[in-house]
Enzyme design. Structure first.
Site, PDB file in Angstrom:
ATOM      1  CB  SER A 257      -0.962   0.033   1.189  1.00  0.00           C
ATOM      2  OG  SER A 257      -0.248   0.230   2.392  1.00  0.00           O
TER       3      SER A 257
ATOM      4  CE1 TYR B 218      -3.789  -1.632   1.353  1.00  0.00           C
ATOM      5  CE2 TYR B 218      -2.986  -2.950  -0.483  1.00  0.00           C
ATOM      6  CZ  TYR B 218      -3.066  -2.710   0.879  1.00  0.00           C
ATOM      7  OH  TYR B 218      -2.418  -3.536   1.755  1.00  0.00           O
TER       8      TYR B 218
END
Length: 149
Positions: free
Chosen positions: A25, A58
């Site tokens: 991430s 993400y």
């Protein structure tokens, strides 16, 4: 028909940390996430201005006001502390919504504090002589990036 459109971008953010052994991430200051209309877990594209790397991951929320832009997991091999990045999110919308949609464009300083915002995806930071609008040609190659005829 559905179109994939720019929803938001954080322009020229400075990477503050990179952790190869984190699960993955990008950690983004919660204030920046809110201003960019990003949710935890939302897919983002990261473009590294320093080396041209482009990747998808993400977003996860970091401490508000910290200025953190942390590259986690395997992406830390491509993006390093001190690199300038553009963090981009996209939205999928029908044609009518796409034609009305105004993206959130954030400009940040070296500490990742918001110094400008707007809705024009081609806009350069007002008063910054080092950047051109994205829809302006540099035919003389004045930027030294191989432009020109």
């Amino acid at each position: 028909m559905f179109r994939t459109m720019l929803n938001s971008k954080i322009h020229r953010a400075t990477v503050t940390q990179a952790d190869l052994h984190y699960v993955g991430s990008v950690t983004i200051d919660a204030d920046l996430m809110a201003a960019a209309d990003l949710l935890p877990g939302e897919q983002v594209t990261i473009v590294d201005i320093n080396n041209g790397a482009r990747l998808e991951t993400y977003a996860i929320s970091g401490p508000a006001g910290s200025g953190i832009i942390g590259i986690n997991g395997a992406a830390a091999r491509l993006v390093h502390p001190g690199d300038l990045v553009i963090i981009i999110s996209y939205g999928i919308m029908d044609d009518a919504e796409a034609r009305r949609h105004v993206p959130k464009v954030l400009f940040v300083d070296a500490e990742n504090r918001i110094v400008g915002q707007g809705g024009d995806p081609a806009a350069a930071l007002p008063g910054d002589p080092s950047s051109l609008r994205g829809d302006v040609l540099d035919p003389a190659g004045a930027r030294g990036l191989g432009g020109g005829a």
